[in-house]
Design a protein around this motif. Structure first.
Motif, PDB file in Angstrom:
ATOM      1  N   SER A 114      12.361  -6.138  45.606  1.00  0.00           N
ATOM      2  CA  SER A 114      12.667  -5.332  46.798  1.00  0.00           C
ATOM      3  C   SER A 114      13.979  -5.769  47.450  1.00  0.00           C
ATOM      4  N   TYR A 115      14.437  -6.980  47.120  1.00  0.00           N
ATOM      5  CA  TYR A 115      15.733  -7.468  47.611  1.00  0.00           C
ATOM      6  C   TYR A 115      16.856  -7.248  46.593  1.00  0.00           C
ATOM      7  N   GLY A 116      16.537  -6.600  45.495  1.00  0.00           N
ATOM      8  CA  GLY A 116      17.553  -6.299  44.497  1.00  0.00           C
ATOM      9  C   GLY A 116      17.688  -7.313  43.378  1.00  0.00           C
ATOM     10  N   VAL A 117      16.710  -8.209  43.248  1.00  0.00           N
ATOM     11  CA  VAL A 117      16.719  -9.193  42.158  1.00  0.00           C
ATOM     12  C   VAL A 117      15.728  -8.695  41.105  1.00  0.00           C
ATOM     13  N   PRO A 118      16.207  -8.178  39.960  1.00  0.00           N
ATOM     14  CA  PRO A 118      15.301  -7.527  39.000  1.00  0.00           C
ATOM     15  C   PRO A 118      14.605  -8.517  38.077  1.00  0.00           C
ATOM     16  N   ASN A 119      13.428  -8.117  37.616  1.00  0.00           N
ATOM     17  CA  ASN A 119      12.703  -8.834  36.553  1.00  0.00           C
ATOM     18  C   ASN A 119      12.615 -10.336  36.820  1.00  0.00           C
ATOM     19  N   ALA A 120      12.325 -10.705  38.042  1.00  0.00           N
ATOM     20  CA  ALA A 120      12.367 -12.121  38.417  1.00  0.00           C
ATOM     21  C   ALA A 120      11.310 -12.951  37.699  1.00  0.00           C
ATOM     22  N   SER A 121      10.221 -12.332  37.293  1.00  0.00           N
ATOM     23  CA  SER A 121       9.143 -13.078  36.633  1.00  0.00           C
ATOM     24  C   SER A 121       9.410 -13.295  35.149  1.00  0.00           C
ATOM     25  N   ASP A 122      10.467 -12.688  34.628  1.00  0.00           N
ATOM     26  CA  ASP A 122      10.706 -12.712  33.177  1.00  0.00           C
ATOM     27  C   ASP A 122      12.027 -13.353  32.789  1.00  0.00           C
ATOM     28  N   ARG A 123      12.701 -14.012  33.726  1.00  0.00           N
ATOM     29  CA  ARG A 123      14.010 -14.597  33.426  1.00  0.00           C
ATOM     30  C   ARG A 123      14.041 -16.067  33.838  1.00  0.00           C
ATOM     31  N   PRO A 124      15.008 -16.823  33.369  1.00  0.00           N
ATOM     32  CA  PRO A 124      15.102 -18.245  33.737  1.00  0.00           C
ATOM     33  C   PRO A 124      15.124 -18.422  35.248  1.00  0.00           C
ATOM     34  N   GLU A 131      20.376 -15.774  42.234  1.00  0.00           N
ATOM     35  CA  GLU A 131      20.506 -14.387  42.672  1.00  0.00           C
ATOM     36  C   GLU A 131      19.741 -14.146  43.970  1.00  0.00           C
ATOM     37  N   ALA A 132      18.589 -14.787  44.104  1.00  0.00           N
ATOM     38  CA  ALA A 132      17.795 -14.625  45.323  1.00  0.00           C
ATOM     39  C   ALA A 132      18.532 -15.186  46.532  1.00  0.00           C
ATOM     40  N   LEU A 133      19.174 -16.332  46.361  1.00  0.00           N
ATOM     41  CA  LEU A 133      19.933 -16.922  47.473  1.00  0.00           C
ATOM     42  C   LEU A 133      21.021 -15.978  47.958  1.00  0.00           C
ATOM     43  N   ALA A 134      21.599 -15.236  47.029  1.00  0.00           N
ATOM     44  CA  ALA A 134      22.660 -14.304  47.409  1.00  0.00           C
ATOM     45  C   ALA A 134      22.107 -13.013  47.999  1.00  0.00           C
ATOM     46  N   ALA A 135      20.845 -12.671  47.669  1.00  0.00           N
ATOM     47  CA  ALA A 135      20.311 -11.361  48.040  1.00  0.00           C
ATOM     48  C   ALA A 135      19.439 -11.365  49.285  1.00  0.00           C
ATOM     49  N   VAL A 136      18.728 -12.457  49.536  1.00  0.00           N
ATOM     50  CA  VAL A 136      17.770 -12.484  50.648  1.00  0.00           C
ATOM     51  C   VAL A 136      18.475 -12.923  51.927  1.00  0.00           C
ATOM     52  N   PRO A 137      18.471 -12.114  52.975  1.00  0.00           N
ATOM     53  CA  PRO A 137      19.146 -12.497  54.224  1.00  0.00           C
ATOM     54  C   PRO A 137      18.516 -13.743  54.836  1.00  0.00           C
ATOM     55  N   GLN A 138      19.355 -14.633  55.324  1.00  0.00           N
ATOM     56  CA  GLN A 138      18.856 -15.858  55.945  1.00  0.00           C
ATOM     57  C   GLN A 138      17.983 -15.539  57.157  1.00  0.00           C
ATOM     58  N   GLU A 139      18.281 -14.449  57.856  1.00  0.00           N
ATOM     59  CA  GLU A 139      17.476 -14.121  59.030  1.00  0.00           C
ATOM     60  C   GLU A 139      16.043 -13.757  58.642  1.00  0.00           C
ATOM     61  N   HIS A 140      15.831 -13.258  57.436  1.00  0.00           N
ATOM     62  CA  HIS A 140      14.469 -12.998  56.980  1.00  0.00           C
ATOM     63  C   HIS A 140      13.717 -14.305  56.756  1.00  0.00           C
ATOM     64  N   LEU A 141      14.377 -15.267  56.134  1.00  0.00           N
ATOM     65  CA  LEU A 141      13.736 -16.561  55.897  1.00  0.00           C
ATOM     66  C   LEU A 141      13.472 -17.279  57.210  1.00  0.00           C
ATOM     67  N   ASP A 142      14.427 -17.220  58.128  1.00  0.00           N
ATOM     68  CA  ASP A 142      14.237 -17.854  59.441  1.00  0.00           C
ATOM     69  C   ASP A 142      13.064 -17.213  60.181  1.00  0.00           C
ATOM     70  N   PHE A 143      12.960 -15.900  60.075  1.00  0.00           N
ATOM     71  CA  PHE A 143      11.867 -15.186  60.734  1.00  0.00           C
ATOM     72  C   PHE A 143      10.518 -15.643  60.185  1.00  0.00           C
ATOM     73  N   LEU A 144      10.395 -15.715  58.872  1.00  0.00           N
ATOM     74  CA  LEU A 144       9.117 -16.075  58.263  1.00  0.00           C
ATOM     75  C   LEU A 144       8.736 -17.525  58.535  1.00  0.00           C
ATOM     76  N   THR A 145       9.689 -18.423  58.482  1.00  0.00           N
ATOM     77  CA  THR A 145       9.361 -19.841  58.670  1.00  0.00           C
ATOM     78  C   THR A 145       9.035 -20.166  60.125  1.00  0.00           C
ATOM     79  N   SER A 146       9.487 -19.342  61.060  1.00  0.00           N
ATOM     80  CA  SER A 146       9.283 -19.638  62.480  1.00  0.00           C
ATOM     81  C   SER A 146       8.027 -18.988  63.054  1.00  0.00           C
ATOM     82  N   ARG A 147       7.226 -18.358  62.224  1.00  0.00           N
ATOM     83  CA  ARG A 147       6.027 -17.684  62.726  1.00  0.00           C
ATOM     84  C   ARG A 147       4.975 -18.707  63.166  1.00  0.00           C
ATOM     85  N   PRO A 148       4.208 -18.405  64.218  1.00  0.00           N
ATOM     86  CA  PRO A 148       3.104 -19.284  64.627  1.00  0.00           C
ATOM     87  C   PRO A 148       1.959 -19.205  63.627  1.00  0.00           C
ATOM     88  N   THR A 149       1.129 -20.237  63.594  1.00  0.00           N
ATOM     89  CA  THR A 149       0.013 -20.271  62.646  1.00  0.00           C
ATOM     90  C   THR A 149      -1.292 -19.756  63.250  1.00  0.00           C
TER      91      THR A 149
END
Length: 247
Positions: A114-124, A131-149
């Motif tokens: 969904s972030y534009g990284v194809p066939n991720a389960s089938d490649r090295p 590719e994921a580091l280049a495609a996934v916005p840092q603000e998405h990762l910051d949002f997910l890691t900062s959620r309350p439990t």
């Protein structure tokens, strides 16, 4: 993490289904028009398995940034995503040792797609991670890691997976709040409050007396469910309105 005594709308595991999430939010808006404003809570699992994990994360992130009274809790699938981004070889203690986030059973490859990284389960994995580091916005990762439990409101405690019996919510381990099944699902005595959770897929929201499971299997083709908790009562919110959810 205590809110005033007003209705709380709790939405189950989303798993990349933005269309279902928008539909449930429409139900909530219609109910608020009849019963007054309330807080909207999501028990996590924004990503994996469904077609638009990126869209779900962005929709919720932008809504909260824009002032919506929404809460999104941290979950195991969302943590698996951010852990992979930090270290693709890291192992979550809650995950079976023979599985990884990119295994088709978990659905991480679909999320990266969904972030534009194809066939991720089938490649090295190194290539996929770069590719994921280049495609996934840092603000998405910051949002997910900062959620309350967890969140407490209206006489209930909301978590993703459940709680360890006999331990106050403030002292619960994150691994349990995100992963627990054994010892929680089979616990029949009261908890310190009614526990509203997802994580364990079932057919429809179910009230067990001491807990309410709201994961109605959106990840596997089922609906996305929402319940209303108000003054100790629980209702399943449907297209026809509120239906009491009783033990």
């Amino acid at each position: 993490m205590q809110t005033p005594n007003r209705q709380t709308y709790a939405i189950g595991d989303i798993h990349g289904h933005l269309d279902l999430l928008r539909g449930v939010h429409d139900l909530v808006a219609e109910d608020m028009a009849r019963h007054g404003a309330g807080q909207v809570l999501h028990v996590g699992d924004l990503v994996d398995r469904g077609p638009d994990s990126r869209g779900v994360v962005e929709y919720l992130r932008q809504g909260i940034a824009g002032g919506q009274d929404w809460i999104v809790l941290k979950s195991n699938h969302d943590r698996l995503f951010t852990m992979f981004m930090d270290d693709p070889l890291a192992s979550d203690p809650g995950l079976r040792s023979d599985l990884s986030w990119l295994h088709p059973k978990l659905g991480g490859g679909v999320t990266l797609g969904s972030y534009g990284v194809p066939n991720a389960s089938d490649r090295p994995i190194a290539k996929v991670h770069a590719e994921a580091l280049a495609a996934v916005p840092q603000e998405h990762l910051d949002f997910l890691t900062s959620r309350p439990t967890w969140h407490r409101a209206n006489g209930a405690i909301f978590v993703h997976a459940g709680v360890r019996p006999g331990i106050a919510i403030e002292d619960q381990a994150e691994d349990d709040l995100l992963w627990i099944r054994k010892g929680f699902l089979d616990h029949e005595a009261p908890f310190e409050a009614l526990i509203v959770h997802g994580h364990t897929a079932i057919e429809a929201p179910t009230h067990y007396g001491n807990r309410v499971n709201i994961d109605s299997s959106a990840a596997y083709g089922g609906p996305l469910s929402v319940v209303v908790v108000e003054d100790g009562a629980v209702f399943h919110l449907t297209a026809q309105g509120r239906v009491p959810l009783l033990p």
